[in-house]
Design a protein around this motif. Structure first.
Motif, PDB file in Angstrom:
ATOM      1  N   LEU A 289       0.730  -1.198  -0.279  1.00 39.65           N
ATOM      2  CA  LEU A 289      -0.042   0.131   0.060  1.00 39.65           C
ATOM      3  C   LEU A 289       0.955   1.344  -0.098  1.00 39.65           C
ATOM      4  O   LEU A 289       0.502   2.363  -0.570  1.00 39.65           O
ATOM      5  CB  LEU A 289      -1.061  -0.138   1.339  1.00 39.65           C
ATOM      6  N   GLY A 290       2.095   1.298   0.854  1.00 41.23           N
ATOM      7  CA  GLY A 290       3.033   2.338   0.570  1.00 41.23           C
ATOM      8  C   GLY A 290       3.400   2.575  -0.865  1.00 41.23           C
ATOM      9  O   GLY A 290       3.735   3.661  -1.167  1.00 41.23           O
ATOM     10  N   VAL A 291       3.909   1.461  -1.264  1.00 39.04           N
ATOM     11  CA  VAL A 291       4.312   1.527  -2.849  1.00 39.04           C
ATOM     12  C   VAL A 291       3.123   2.248  -3.676  1.00 39.04           C
ATOM     13  O   VAL A 291       3.732   2.894  -4.535  1.00 39.04           O
ATOM     14  CB  VAL A 291       4.925   0.181  -3.401  1.00 39.04           C
ATOM     15  N   ALA A 292       2.027   1.703  -3.499  1.00 44.25           N
ATOM     16  CA  ALA A 292       0.876   2.237  -4.411  1.00 44.25           C
ATOM     17  C   ALA A 292       0.628   3.780  -4.118  1.00 44.25           C
ATOM     18  O   ALA A 292       0.761   4.493  -5.052  1.00 44.25           O
ATOM     19  CB  ALA A 292      -0.377   1.492  -3.948  1.00 44.25           C
ATOM     20  N   GLY A 293       0.644   4.169  -2.853  1.00 39.62           N
ATOM     21  CA  GLY A 293       0.620   5.650  -2.635  1.00 39.62           C
ATOM     22  C   GLY A 293       2.038   6.429  -3.218  1.00 39.62           C
ATOM     23  O   GLY A 293       1.734   7.407  -3.610  1.00 39.62           O
ATOM     24  N   PHE A 294       3.013   5.814  -3.192  1.00 42.07           N
ATOM     25  CA  PHE A 294       4.122   6.449  -3.623  1.00 42.07           C
ATOM     26  C   PHE A 294       4.178   6.631  -4.982  1.00 42.07           C
ATOM     27  O   PHE A 294       4.409   7.633  -5.619  1.00 42.07           O
ATOM     28  CB  PHE A 294       5.594   5.653  -3.000  1.00 42.07           C
ATOM     29  N   LEU A 295       3.580   5.547  -5.930  1.00 41.82           N
ATOM     30  CA  LEU A 295       3.561   5.645  -7.334  1.00 41.82           C
ATOM     31  C   LEU A 295       2.285   6.582  -7.650  1.00 41.82           C
ATOM     32  O   LEU A 295       2.750   7.123  -8.956  1.00 41.82           O
ATOM     33  CB  LEU A 295       3.439   4.518  -7.849  1.00 41.82           C
ATOM     34  N   PHE A 296       1.309   6.614  -7.007  1.00 43.38           N
ATOM     35  CA  PHE A 296       0.080   7.056  -7.618  1.00 43.38           C
ATOM     36  C   PHE A 296      -0.327   8.535  -7.085  1.00 43.38           C
ATOM     37  O   PHE A 296      -1.279   9.033  -7.565  1.00 43.38           O
ATOM     38  CB  PHE A 296      -0.996   6.350  -7.441  1.00 43.38           C
ATOM     39  N   ARG A 297       0.307   9.119  -6.019  1.00 35.54           N
ATOM     40  CA  ARG A 297      -0.183  10.392  -5.539  1.00 35.54           C
ATOM     41  C   ARG A 297       0.699  11.410  -6.132  1.00 35.54           C
ATOM     42  O   ARG A 297       1.998  11.319  -6.459  1.00 35.54           O
ATOM     43  CB  ARG A 297      -0.111  10.324  -4.064  1.00 35.54           C
ATOM     44  N   ARG A 298       0.170  12.777  -6.226  1.00 36.29           N
ATOM     45  CA  ARG A 298       0.908  13.678  -6.852  1.00 36.29           C
ATOM     46  C   ARG A 298       1.311  14.762  -5.715  1.00 36.29           C
ATOM     47  O   ARG A 298       2.357  15.501  -6.076  1.00 36.29           O
ATOM     48  CB  ARG A 298       0.036  14.444  -7.847  1.00 36.29           C
ATOM     49  N   ASN A 299       0.844  14.856  -4.760  1.00 40.38           N
ATOM     50  CA  ASN A 299       1.202  15.766  -3.726  1.00 40.38           C
ATOM     51  C   ASN A 299       2.550  15.200  -2.974  1.00 40.38           C
ATOM     52  O   ASN A 299       2.507  14.111  -2.696  1.00 40.38           O
ATOM     53  CB  ASN A 299       0.216  16.018  -2.527  1.00 40.38           C
ATOM     54  N   VAL A 300       3.686  16.167  -2.934  1.00 38.84           N
ATOM     55  CA  VAL A 300       4.701  15.562  -2.687  1.00 38.84           C
ATOM     56  C   VAL A 300       4.838  15.254  -1.005  1.00 38.84           C
ATOM     57  O   VAL A 300       5.434  14.168  -0.697  1.00 38.84           O
ATOM     58  CB  VAL A 300       6.029  16.746  -2.905  1.00 38.84           C
ATOM     59  N   ILE A 301       3.952  15.677  -0.102  1.00 40.29           N
ATOM     60  CA  ILE A 301       3.834  15.546   1.133  1.00 40.29           C
ATOM     61  C   ILE A 301       3.354  14.049   1.209  1.00 40.29           C
ATOM     62  O   ILE A 301       3.611  13.334   2.144  1.00 40.29           O
ATOM     63  CB  ILE A 301       3.153  16.672   1.880  1.00 40.29           C
TER      64      ILE A 301
ATOM     65  N   ARG B  82       6.446  27.646  -5.574  1.00 34.86           N
ATOM     66  CA  ARG B  82       4.772  27.640  -5.405  1.00 34.86           C
ATOM     67  C   ARG B  82       3.936  26.619  -5.730  1.00 34.86           C
ATOM     68  O   ARG B  82       2.925  26.788  -5.905  1.00 34.86           O
ATOM     69  CB  ARG B  82       4.410  28.835  -5.965  1.00 34.86           C
ATOM     70  N   THR B  83       4.409  25.391  -5.750  1.00 40.00           N
ATOM     71  CA  THR B  83       3.519  24.356  -5.887  1.00 40.00           C
ATOM     72  C   THR B  83       4.073  23.164  -5.252  1.00 40.00           C
ATOM     73  O   THR B  83       5.091  22.956  -4.693  1.00 40.00           O
ATOM     74  CB  THR B  83       3.734  23.780  -7.467  1.00 40.00           C
ATOM     75  N   LEU B  84       3.027  22.432  -5.161  1.00 32.27           N
ATOM     76  CA  LEU B  84       3.228  20.973  -4.206  1.00 32.27           C
ATOM     77  C   LEU B  84       3.297  19.837  -5.094  1.00 32.27           C
ATOM     78  O   LEU B  84       3.042  18.523  -4.388  1.00 32.27           O
ATOM     79  CB  LEU B  84       2.637  20.962  -2.902  1.00 32.27           C
ATOM     80  N   GLU B  85       3.052  19.885  -6.392  1.00 27.25           N
ATOM     81  CA  GLU B  85       2.942  18.665  -7.130  1.00 27.25           C
ATOM     82  C   GLU B  85       4.192  18.355  -7.853  1.00 27.25           C
ATOM     83  O   GLU B  85       4.953  18.960  -8.206  1.00 27.25           O
ATOM     84  CB  GLU B  85       1.985  18.982  -8.190  1.00 27.25           C
ATOM     85  N   ILE B  86       4.513  16.993  -7.547  1.00 27.58           N
ATOM     86  CA  ILE B  86       5.796  16.565  -8.030  1.00 27.58           C
ATOM     87  C   ILE B  86       6.081  16.408  -9.592  1.00 27.58           C
ATOM     88  O   ILE B  86       6.969  16.561 -10.132  1.00 27.58           O
ATOM     89  CB  ILE B  86       6.216  15.218  -7.576  1.00 27.58           C
ATOM     90  N   ASP B  87       4.802  16.493 -10.144  1.00 25.47           N
ATOM     91  CA  ASP B  87       5.187  16.555 -11.696  1.00 25.47           C
ATOM     92  C   ASP B  87       5.390  17.730 -12.294  1.00 25.47           C
ATOM     93  O   ASP B  87       6.007  17.982 -13.312  1.00 25.47           O
ATOM     94  CB  ASP B  87       3.592  16.226 -12.364  1.00 25.47           C
ATOM     95  N   GLU B  88       5.315  18.826 -11.188  1.00 28.46           N
ATOM     96  CA  GLU B  88       5.535  20.369 -11.693  1.00 28.46           C
ATOM     97  C   GLU B  88       7.138  20.650 -11.499  1.00 28.46           C
ATOM     98  O   GLU B  88       7.635  21.723 -12.322  1.00 28.46           O
ATOM     99  CB  GLU B  88       4.645  21.311 -11.334  1.00 28.46           C
ATOM    100  N   VAL B  89       7.650  19.792 -10.558  1.00 29.53           N
ATOM    101  CA  VAL B  89       8.937  20.182 -10.608  1.00 29.53           C
ATOM    102  C   VAL B  89       9.937  19.409 -11.341  1.00 29.53           C
ATOM    103  O   VAL B  89      10.629  18.368 -11.055  1.00 29.53           O
ATOM    104  CB  VAL B  89       9.401  19.765  -8.877  1.00 29.53           C
ATOM    105  N   SER B  90      10.017  19.599 -12.683  1.00 33.36           N
ATOM    106  CA  SER B  90      10.583  18.719 -13.596  1.00 33.36           C
ATOM    107  C   SER B  90      11.468  19.607 -14.504  1.00 33.36           C
ATOM    108  O   SER B  90      11.509  19.224 -15.671  1.00 33.36           O
ATOM    109  CB  SER B  90       9.437  18.028 -14.471  1.00 33.36           C
ATOM    110  N   SER B  91      11.991  20.472 -14.226  1.00 35.61           N
ATOM    111  CA  SER B  91      12.948  21.307 -15.059  1.00 35.61           C
ATOM    112  C   SER B  91      14.248  20.624 -15.325  1.00 35.61           C
ATOM    113  O   SER B  91      14.944  21.021 -16.304  1.00 35.61           O
ATOM    114  CB  SER B  91      13.382  22.746 -14.585  1.00 35.61           C
ATOM    115  N   LEU B  92      14.422  19.502 -14.700  1.00 38.11           N
ATOM    116  CA  LEU B  92      15.954  18.723 -15.085  1.00 38.11           C
ATOM    117  C   LEU B  92      15.634  17.883 -16.043  1.00 38.11           C
ATOM    118  O   LEU B  92      16.367  17.090 -16.436  1.00 38.11           O
ATOM    119  CB  LEU B  92      16.559  18.191 -13.914  1.00 38.11           C
ATOM    120  N   LYS B  93      14.274  17.644 -16.509  1.00 36.20           N
ATOM    121  CA  LYS B  93      13.855  16.499 -17.213  1.00 36.20           C
ATOM    122  C   LYS B  93      14.264  16.687 -18.557  1.00 36.20           C
ATOM    123  O   LYS B  93      14.113  17.938 -19.178  1.00 36.20           O
ATOM    124  CB  LYS B  93      12.252  16.246 -17.069  1.00 36.20           C
ATOM    125  N   ASN B  94      14.639  15.910 -19.395  1.00 33.51           N
ATOM    126  CA  ASN B  94      15.082  16.030 -20.862  1.00 33.51           C
ATOM    127  C   ASN B  94      16.086  16.982 -20.912  1.00 33.51           C
ATOM    128  O   ASN B  94      15.831  17.872 -21.977  1.00 33.51           O
ATOM    129  CB  ASN B  94      13.787  16.259 -21.862  1.00 33.51           C
TER     130      ASN B  94
END
Lengths: 106, 395, 167
Positions: free
Chosen positions: A23-35, A94-106
């Motif tokens: 269940l911890g792994v599921a939460g880690f993979l599927f949730r977007r809020n970093v906390i 100013r955001t808490l979603e891990i998808d948006e902290v992606s400036s090192l991607k690509n």
């Protein structure tokens, strides 16, 4: 309904630990809020603690309790530094979603 | 089965006694504060205001139970529940006296004698922070949120010196179970100085006792550390948006916390139910003498009444005190009640110090409070623990 | 017999709170569910004879670390998450795959360990604070000291990272 055993079979503790860990792994993979992701990591650490204590009971040695204690201490240190990093990221981005902290991607 | 039934009966007795005591501690506080401030306090409801807590309870129960529309309903309702629950559960490990022996049946005067009772109390005071923090946050109100966060930050900051002040007498007494701690404080030095922790061993724990008291004041949010819930500072802080029974729940939680830390202070530092001087020199007659003096005072003031109603109520009180003095002379009952009397007397003394300080000292500003915790209390607690450990290791 | 019932109750509480952690949208609800999981696990540790570990779980984990989490959530004022569009794989295959994984793990674990008596309240043999203290200060002294340095470094790091910049 099968009759309940006399005392708790040892494998039930390990199964509970496996369930909590997955269940911890599921939460880690599927949730977007970093906390919430961080809290799923804490859930995984708790599941591992349960495994340690269960094995310590089975082999009648207190070393498992010591390992569990060190896991708790390291989790405390990690939570402190991790939350401080989250605070800093929030101040800059100013955001808490891990998808948006992606400036090192690509 | 016998164990479950006995535990249920004990829990019922302790719960009933505790809830009544919480209501009457509030009466004592109002009367004592009033006399410190040269006024009288509640005197209309019942003789000397003795039924005032009953009137308060009726008022709070019958008040309209309102939930403001802008709050987060689930957490708003959960917060006082959590606060009261964890405050009341802590009483389960406190021993009130020695064993109760009725015929062949004996049971200790404690609900659960855990091997790690001290750690249990520490853990529950840590979890008690949640009620306060959630109450502040769920109220959806700036002042309540600031009050809630300040109060919880204060509580967790003062947990550290409190834990270290608790650890120091444990080095002398070598156990974590409350009953064994009190048994380790039995006996007397030189025949008449009691072996309480504050007088004991290689290093008398006076500094630990003072640190523990100050940290306990901060943990329970009492004056001089009550900025987060002061009425004239932050619009009553984290319980601004709570009314009637939920507000009563927070009050009950605060008084229950006060009672718990007073009991822990008495058990760890003041010797639990051990009497002040040995029984050979007559300490078993102390309660009888005290109640006799109280009865004589009541009869004297009953016959020269200051107020007209006193002519009837004070002699009745005098007869009650005479009855209590008589009970302590019966040997079978006295063996059970005497340790209980000493324990309650000491807890009452610590609670009186709480109320006395409330009437005397002004309150700290918040940054002064946090500064005091981290730059003064924490180093002093560490040094105290170090010196205690050194003295124990050297002997 | 009642030990089995107690274990099942605590395990059910732990699993329900863990599922709640994963499913709730607001971080505060997730945090409180995690506190529920930790409480249930502390009671299971008591059943396994680890009274020191149960108290440490309550004091350190549920009483300090989770309070830190809740402070940060309240300070950052994190709102509820938006619903994410999910691929078909995740929506219809996620839960069955999870159940399959747990089932296989349970079967493998059951095969590995032969049945043996265990798990009684009051059978606490070696988890007392005296035993833990003896081990901690004799056999595991080096990890203990290293961990204290680790905590010191973590405190320094957290203070440096979270303070306001001086303009």
């Amino acid at each position: 309904m099968p009759p309940l055993p006399e005392s708790v079979p040892f494998t039930w503790y390990l199964i509970l630990s496996a369930v909590l860990f997955s269940l911890g792994v599921a939460g880690f993979l599927f949730r977007r809020n970093v906390i919430t992701v961080f809290m799923s990591i804490e859930l995984m650490l708790n599941a591992v603690n349960l495994s340690f204590v269960a094995f310590s009971y089975k082999f009648k040695q207190p070393d498992g309790h010591i390992f569990s204690f060190f896991v708790m201490v390291v989790a405390a240190a990690e939570a402190a530094v991790g939350l401080a990093i989250i605070l800093t990221v929030f101040k800059n981005r100013r955001t808490l979603e891990i998808d948006e902290v992606s400036s090192l991607k690509n | 089965m016998n164990f479950y039934i006995v535990s249920l009966i004990k829990s019922a007795i302790v719960a009933f006694a505790l809830l009544t005591a919480l209501a009457y501690i509030q009466w004592v506080e109002r009367k004592v504060l009033a006399h410190i401030q040269l006024r009288i306090g509640p005197r209309r409801v019942g003789p000397h205001g003795l039924l005032q807590p009953l009137a308060d309870v009726i008022k709070l129960l019958t008040k309209e139970d309102m939930i403001p529309s802008h709050v987060n309903k689930f957490f708003y309702l959960l917060a006082p529940f959590l606060a009261v629950m964890f405050a009341l559960i802590s009483i389960a490990v406190i021993p009130f006296g020695t064993e109760v022996k009725i015929g062949s049946f004996s049971t200790p005067m404690q609900l659960a004698d855990l091997n790690v009772g001290v750690l249990f109390i520490l853990g529950l005071s840590g979890i008690g922070v949640y009620g306060v923090a959630l109450a502040g946050w769920a109220s959806n109100n700036k002042y309540a949120l600031i009050g809630g966060l300040r109060s919880s930050a204060q509580m967790i900051s003062y947990e550290l010196p409190m834990a270290m002040a608790i650890a120091a007498p444990l080095l002398l007494l070598n156990s974590l179970s409350f009953r064994q701690l009190v048994d380790g404080q039995a006996g007397y030095y030189l025949g008449f100085i009691p072996r309480w922790s504050i007088f004991q061993g290689p290093f008398p724990q006076i500094v630990s006792f003072l640190i523990f008291l100050v940290a306990a004041f901060a943990e329970t949010n009492r004056v001089p550390f009550d900025l987060p819930e002061a009425e004239n500072e932050l619009v009553a802080g984290f319980h601004t948006e709570y009314g009637s029974m939920k507000f009563a729940a927070f009050f009950m939680a605060e008084y229950a916390n006060m009672v718990t830390v007073s009991c822990v202070a008495v058990l760890l530092f003041l010797g639990g139910w051990q009497p002040l001087w040995p029984a050979e020199y007559g300490s078993s007659f102390v309660p009888t003498v005290i109640f006799l003096i109280a009865a004589l005072v009541c009869f004297y003031h009953g016959f020269n009444p200051a107020r007209p109603l006193d002519r009837y109520t004070l002699p009745v009180a005098g007869v009650v005190f005479l009855g209590l003095a008589g009970i302590f002379l019966v040997p079978i009952v006295s063996a059970i009640i005497l340790p209980l009397f000493w324990f309650l007397a000491k807890v009452g003394a610590v609670l009186f110090v709480y109320i006395w300080i409330r009437g005397t000292l002004p309150r700290f500003r918040y940054d002064q409070l946090m500064n005091f915790a981290w730059t003064f209390m924490f180093p002093v607690a560490i040094i105290n623990l170090f010196v205690t450990a050194l003295m124990v290791a050297l002997t | 017999m009642e030990h089995v019932i107690l274990f099942l109750v605590f395990a059910a509480i732990a699993v329900i709170c863990a599922v709640n952690l994963v499913l709730q949208t607001h971080p505060i609800s997730s945090a409180l569910s995690l506190v529920g999981v930790m409480g249930a696990l502390a009671l299971i540790y008591l059943q396994l004879g680890g009274e020191f570990i149960a108290s440490a779980q309550l004091i350190v984990y549920a009483g300090a670390i989770m309070v830190l989490f809740i402070f940060v959530i309240m300070l950052l004022n994190a709102g509820t998450e938006h619903k994410m569009p999910r691929t078909l794989w995740v929506k219809y295959g996620g839960l069955p795959l999870l159940a399959l994984f747990i089932g296989v793990a349970a079967w493998v674990i059951q095969r590995m360990f032969p049945p043996a008596p265990s798990g009684l309240f009051g059978n606490m043999t070696h988890g007392t604070p005296q035993d833990i203290g003896r081990l901690l200060f004799q056999t595991y002294l080096l990890p203990f000291e290293v961990t204290s340095i680790l905590i010191l470094i973590a405190i320094l790091g957290a203070v440096v990272l979270a303070r306001k910049e001086i303009q």
